[in-house]
Design a protein around this motif. Sequence first.
Motif, short mmCIF file in Angstrom:
data_model
loop_
_atom_site.label_atom_id
_atom_site.label_comp_id
_atom_site.label_asym_id
_atom_site.label_seq_id
_atom_site.Cartn_x
_atom_site.Cartn_y
_atom_site.Cartn_z
N SER A 179 0.85 3.91 -3.05
CA SER A 179 0.56 5.31 -2.70
C SER A 179 1.67 6.23 -3.17
O SER A 179 1.41 7.30 -3.73
N VAL A 225 1.26 9.25 -5.88
CA VAL A 225 1.56 10.65 -5.54
C VAL A 225 2.63 11.20 -6.47
O VAL A 225 2.51 12.32 -6.99
N THR A 233 0.83 -1.20 0.00
CA THR A 233 0.00 0.00 0.00
C THR A 233 0.87 1.25 0.00
O THR A 233 0.57 2.23 -0.70
#
Length: 129
Positions: free
Chosen positions: A88, A92, A84
């Motif tokens: 992420s 980003v 995760t």
Amino acid sequence: MMQPSKKILLLLIGWFFVAVGAVGIFLPVLPTTPFLLISLWAFSQSSERFHDWLYNHKIFGPPLQDWSKHGVIPPRAKFVAVGTMAVSAILVITFSSTPWYGLVAMLALMGFGAGFVLTRPSKPRPETD
């Protein structure tokens, strides 16, 4: 003696995170144990009865006891946590206009978190006499 409103708030927090943790049993990307640890903490501050119930629960109890006694994070939880974080970070970096120093800070914090998770044992160490 605890204020009644604080006790009620902690009980609500405890039960909310028990519910979220229970959902995590069925959703592979939602970890169960961290939410149950929050519940355990909230119950430890508000209700010895609920704390003991959760800590000794047939399904929820063993991972909480493993963490409490041995600092164990199971392999599946490690995989989900680090995966995760990686997804992420990629999202980003790819889709945001975050300045470079924000990206460096984010990656450093994620690296620290991943390092912590990965250095915890995956199963309890055998007891030696």
